[in-house]
Scaffold this active site. Sequence first.
Site, mmCIF file in Angstrom:
data_model
loop_
_atom_site.group_PDB
_atom_site.id
_atom_site.type_symbol
_atom_site.label_atom_id
_atom_site.label_comp_id
_atom_site.label_asym_id
_atom_site.label_seq_id
_atom_site.Cartn_x
_atom_site.Cartn_y
_atom_site.Cartn_z
ATOM 1 N N ASP B 329 7.103 4.572 13.124
ATOM 2 C CA ASP B 329 7.041 3.613 12.034
ATOM 3 C C ASP B 329 6.388 4.265 10.835
ATOM 4 O O ASP B 329 5.436 5.023 10.993
ATOM 5 C CB ASP B 329 6.214 2.393 12.458
ATOM 6 C CG ASP B 329 7.059 1.429 13.264
ATOM 7 O OD1 ASP B 329 8.266 1.368 13.005
ATOM 8 O OD2 ASP B 329 6.502 0.774 14.164
ATOM 9 N N ASP B 366 -9.603 -6.765 -9.079
ATOM 10 C CA ASP B 366 -8.448 -6.838 -8.178
ATOM 11 C C ASP B 366 -8.829 -6.242 -6.827
ATOM 12 O O ASP B 366 -9.017 -5.039 -6.695
ATOM 13 C CB ASP B 366 -7.290 -6.056 -8.829
ATOM 14 C CG ASP B 366 -6.028 -6.118 -7.990
ATOM 15 O OD1 ASP B 366 -6.076 -6.671 -6.883
ATOM 16 O OD2 ASP B 366 -5.003 -5.604 -8.469
ATOM 17 N N GLU B 370 -4.025 -1.933 -3.531
ATOM 18 C CA GLU B 370 -3.418 -1.238 -4.661
ATOM 19 C C GLU B 370 -4.380 -1.200 -5.837
ATOM 20 O O GLU B 370 -4.562 -0.175 -6.487
ATOM 21 C CB GLU B 370 -2.106 -1.931 -5.078
ATOM 22 C CG GLU B 370 -0.957 -1.741 -4.113
ATOM 23 C CD GLU B 370 -1.006 -2.699 -2.934
ATOM 24 O OE1 GLU B 370 -1.913 -3.555 -2.896
ATOM 25 O OE2 GLU B 370 -0.144 -2.580 -2.039
ATOM 26 N N THR B 401 -1.374 -14.120 -9.635
ATOM 27 C CA THR B 401 -0.751 -15.279 -8.997
ATOM 28 C C THR B 401 0.707 -14.966 -8.767
ATOM 29 O O THR B 401 1.282 -14.073 -9.423
ATOM 30 C CB THR B 401 -0.822 -16.546 -9.879
ATOM 31 O OG1 THR B 401 0.017 -16.334 -11.024
ATOM 32 C CG2 THR B 401 -2.230 -16.877 -10.303
ATOM 33 N N ARG B 405 2.733 -12.927 -11.511
ATOM 34 C CA ARG B 405 2.944 -11.611 -10.906
ATOM 35 C C ARG B 405 2.248 -10.513 -11.690
ATOM 36 O O ARG B 405 2.742 -9.422 -11.858
ATOM 37 C CB ARG B 405 4.447 -11.311 -10.795
ATOM 38 C CG ARG B 405 5.123 -12.206 -9.746
ATOM 39 C CD ARG B 405 6.603 -12.201 -9.869
ATOM 40 N NE ARG B 405 7.182 -10.889 -9.651
ATOM 41 C CZ ARG B 405 8.281 -10.470 -10.265
ATOM 42 N NH1 ARG B 405 8.886 -11.251 -11.146
ATOM 43 N NH2 ARG B 405 8.769 -9.292 -10.017
ATOM 44 N N SER B 407 -2.052 -9.279 -13.069
ATOM 45 C CA SER B 407 -3.472 -9.600 -13.145
ATOM 46 C C SER B 407 -4.061 -8.792 -14.289
ATOM 47 O O SER B 407 -3.398 -7.904 -14.831
ATOM 48 C CB SER B 407 -4.158 -9.250 -11.815
ATOM 49 O OG SER B 407 -4.055 -7.853 -11.581
ATOM 50 N N LYS B 418 -1.735 -5.930 -15.994
ATOM 51 C CA LYS B 418 -0.904 -4.968 -15.265
ATOM 52 C C LYS B 418 -0.128 -5.745 -14.200
ATOM 53 O O LYS B 418 -0.588 -6.783 -13.709
ATOM 54 C CB LYS B 418 -1.734 -3.860 -14.611
ATOM 55 C CG LYS B 418 -2.573 -4.315 -13.427
ATOM 56 C CD LYS B 418 -2.888 -3.160 -12.515
ATOM 57 C CE LYS B 418 -3.179 -3.647 -11.093
ATOM 58 N NZ LYS B 418 -4.319 -4.546 -10.969
ATOM 59 N N ASP B 541 4.724 -2.924 18.216
ATOM 60 C CA ASP B 541 3.730 -3.938 18.553
ATOM 61 C C ASP B 541 4.278 -5.351 18.485
ATOM 62 O O ASP B 541 3.785 -6.247 19.127
ATOM 63 C CB ASP B 541 2.477 -3.788 17.681
ATOM 64 C CG ASP B 541 2.801 -3.785 16.206
ATOM 65 O OD1 ASP B 541 3.988 -3.998 15.853
ATOM 66 O OD2 ASP B 541 1.888 -3.559 15.401
#
Lengths: 549, 706
Positions: B329, B366, B370, B401, B405, B407, B418, B541
């Site tokens: 994976d 944030d 990321e 939000t 999309r 912040s 961004k 899993d």
Amino acid sequence: MAALFIASLVLALALVHKPFGDHMYRVYTGDRHTPPERLVYRLLGVRPGTEQRWSAYARSLLAFSAVSLLVLYGLQRLQDRLWLSLGLPPVTDHIAWNTAVSFVTNTNWQAYSGESTMGHLVQMAGLAVQNFVSAAVGMAVAIALVRGFARRNSDTIGNFWVDLVRGTVRILLPIAFVGALVLVAGGLVQNLAAPHELTTLTGGTQSIIGGPVASQEVIKELGTNGGGFYNANSAHPFENGTGWTNWFEIFLILVIPFSLPRTFGKMVGQVRQGYAILAVMATIALVSVTLTNVFELGGGATVPQAVGAAMEGKEVRFGVANSATFAASTTLTSTGAVNSFHDSYTPFGGMMTMFNMMLGEVAPGGVGSGLYGMLVLAVITVFVAGLMVGRTPEYLGKKIGSREIKLASMYFLVTPILVLVGTALAMGNEAGLAGLLNGGPHGLSEVLYAFTSASNNNGSAFAGLTVNTPWYDVALGLCMLLGRFLPIIFVLGLAGSLARQTPVPESAGTLPTHRPQFVGMVVGVTIILVALTFLPALALGPIAEGLFS
Amino acid sequence: MTTQVPAPGRGAAPERSGRVGGGLLDPRQLLVSLPGALVKLNPATLWRNPVMLIVEIGAALTTVLAVLDPSFFAWAIAVWLWLTVIFANLAEAVAEGRGKAQAATLRAAKRDTTARRLRSRDSAEWDVVGAPELKQGDFVVVEAGEIIPGDGDVVEGIASVDESAITGESAPVIRESGGDRSAVTGGTKVLSDKIIVRITQKPGESFIDRMIALVEGADRQKTPNEIALNILLAALTIIFLVATVTMQPFAIYSKNVNPGVPDSLALTGDGVTGVVLVSLLVCLIPTTIGALLSAIGIAGMDRLVQRNVLAMSGRAVEAAGDVGTLLLDKTGTITLGNRQAAEFVPVTGVTEEALAEAAQLSSLADETPEGRSIVVYAKDAYGLRERGPGELVNAKWVPFTAQTRMSGVDLDGREIRKGAATAVMKWVRDNGGHPTDEVGHIVDGISGSGGTPLVVADRDHVLGVVHLKDVVKQGMRERFDEMRRMGIRTVMITGDNPLTARAIADEAGVDDFLAEATPEDKLALIKKEQEGGRLVAMTGDGTNDAPALAQADVGVAMNTGTSAAKEAGNMVDLDSNPTKLIEIVEIGKQLLITRGALTTFSIANDIAKYFAIIPAMFAAVYPGLDALNVMRLASPQSAILSAVVFNAIVIVALIPLALRGVRYRPSSASKLLSRNLYVYGLGGIVAPFIGIKIIDLLIQFLPGMS
């Protein structure tokens, strides 16, 4: 001289093996049946287009051999009532049994003197026919095993009758025809005449027996049979007249066994795999031929040193080296023809001829049997080596699991057990000991040689041992029979289980089986396995004799 | 040690509570295991090991002969033959002993607990029953402080669970209903909250039960390669048995044709004496590998347990060595779990530093991985100090939000945002800005390379783009190169689009990838590889991984996964570390190599033993045979005894190797073979010559040795 003789043989085989191997590949893989072959199939009532599972293949083979055995036995027992008997009486029961087994198993052990026991009909319709078909049977088994490696997810391994007929008609017969002409040109006898009565210089009479010698001689070598028309075999001038017929006969002995690896390589689609097997055979053969020559030319025993060369038991027209090379060739293959008497070899020279047979006759071995024997050894080598690279061992993409190793193990158990148990019984038994010509370690060597030769289907005799007794005829006959057909059954079983598999694709983690590394391993495994098995017996026979002085 | 190359997520896990360490053999273990070894002398159990059974029969026979005709030599041989069998049993007992210690700690976890069984799924009423009475499909309620009574899935609630009894990991884990973290294991303890568990195990077949059975080797079955090797060893034993027994008539004959030679301890008119014949046989049959074979297998399973992997069968461990294709994976195995900032690409007229600063400001509040990575990258690459949100008093943080999309932050009149390219561009346009085409080009470029672009803007003008990308774990490329050298194909499985997948596949150096993979795709891929004859290993899993796990030849389920996944796989990784698949493969290979190496060693040893024993037996009859006594051993008696002693001692000497496994370094098959042939083939030929000579030098002074 010895070196030139060997080098020219190597060169000739190197030139021939490729086109001839390719020819055999086409013979066994082609779809077309020639009209004469169709006729044979119709007479036999077989459908050449159908494929057989390994068990059906084995049943056909055993049935064919059983019928051959009965016919050959009958021919001998009834020869006085049939044509061309030369007035000879019927062959006694134990010799007839021994001889029938011997020729059906491609052994050609001869407990009798050919010229004074068998008439022309038995020689031609019985023995000569078996010389062809028993050789073709060996090749068929080898080809079936190769198909096991080459095929994927297949239940079948070919058709025994087709393999038998094609091997005989398309490979053995044409070469035998040409070869016989060459030998006749070389001075060999070919007639159906009655014996010549001659008056010798001393006034006595001697009957010189001619016969269809050249035609039988050529298949005797080509099919690695070895059964001579005369008791003296290839030492007899009518069977092997000159230095160059000697060379040609050795070439005939070696040509099919040394070309089959090429056929194998072509059939599995990797010519280099064939070369690896060829390299194993050639390495062992060259070392063996060289050692035999060294021991004989060195003449490391009392008498030879006294007379200057180990000439006892050898023909003057061949000399020491050409006799030694013939001896090595005949024992490295399952031929068993002799042009000199191995009994009279130096102890170590004689041991080499025994050791060659103890190798299981795989370098290059009998026609077919050499290839399948060598492939079984390769399977065992792959198993141990494969574990050492951390994977379930695989050879040519086929996994060597418990079933495969079981069959391979049983294969290599058969002949050592027959040899050792047979020799032990002979040495512990009045009837066995009665045949000994020599006492001391040499006597043991004679018996050991006889059982080694019979169990490995070689057929050569050390001479010296009187084997024409009911005990030896029966015992050696059993060794020949079991030593031929048990391994064949195991090999066919192996072929069947390999053919069923899906091959594993090759990767960097796969053990490469075409490199010198692997060639060296197979050589090592072969020699060590044999040495460990037979060292006690050899120590009390030839080694004790050789180190005695 | 399985390899010399350090890599992430491997190497000896720190010693965990209650686990027996690997590594060197403690001499005390030999002593502790001695009683077990003696018990194993019982022929009724020894018949499973035919090679050693023959040695035992030989030892018994020799003892009888020594009683009938006592001599120091006969007794010495008898004692050492018994020791040979005991040493072999010792090897097995030591290997089992390690498992037993682990089983003991597991048993401690398997205390008999009681369970609160709900009368029905929705019922609030429950009965108290003993844990063994629970059946599949029962519902139990477990609260903080209680032990979970059996394996099952959480169907309601969320709880933190202490699984240290099984994993050895003391940090609690979260288990919750639904999703891929719903499985709980009996014997673990709920630390907080309350959950309702549906029992999935059959009575007496819990995970812990199976673990105990596995590490104890109670239901150890021979693996396919082990069976095959046993057949070969049996064949060799038969050959040597025949060679030894048939030698007797030859010996009698040889003795009788040399009537002047006096009887010796080794050879009389009746042939080779029984004691010597048995000695020769025992020396020749492959006792070394025969003695160590089962210990090697047990130790192989044990090495997996050391790495917190439970194999449900030895067959699976062996299959791991044969694996031709590894399915990995992407997330968590090849890449770190999250995308990270890797580059700031400013538009013309903006410096990288200005962009970095804006990007950092917008991300300070944030808390997504990321966002954190942008702050970290700005600090690492541009030396921008991280400022806590509290430091900037005038700042007004704009959280992310799903509607916007994006912040950012409003600070000192700047409005920095961004977010996803389309969202931010729309916002800029709404504020009267006119983003140039340049921004679009940068965004497309980053997308095209498999990265994720985040556009940073200040109210009406775009500053630049943050390039987020999947970060491949360190050392992965080297691991995959290693795999390739071992002949293993690596395939990356990802839900990403093909473009992104290709970029990461190229960077990580895997051989192939499967993009936008669904569980069906995975299953189809496995079947395709298997049809080509390759064995496939994978980790998984989730419940939707279960079919693929079951289809794969080696399916490693993560312990954090669902019980469906654990049930489908044939191994469970208690650490839930997908990278471990690579180690499992190496352990599988090491297991086979150890068997092959010791077999080679065992057979190679025979050559020297012949050179010791044959002249000892027959030099009296044929003095020339003394030339074979190349070791110049002192006397026939000392030669034979030395060979027997060496044969026994070499077993003990190799126990540590059998338990540890031979050194394995990933490389091509032919290199591996060369090395092992050199060490165990050539070494196997040479070592006994030296060993037997040394023993002979020591024992020649004993009574009866001349």
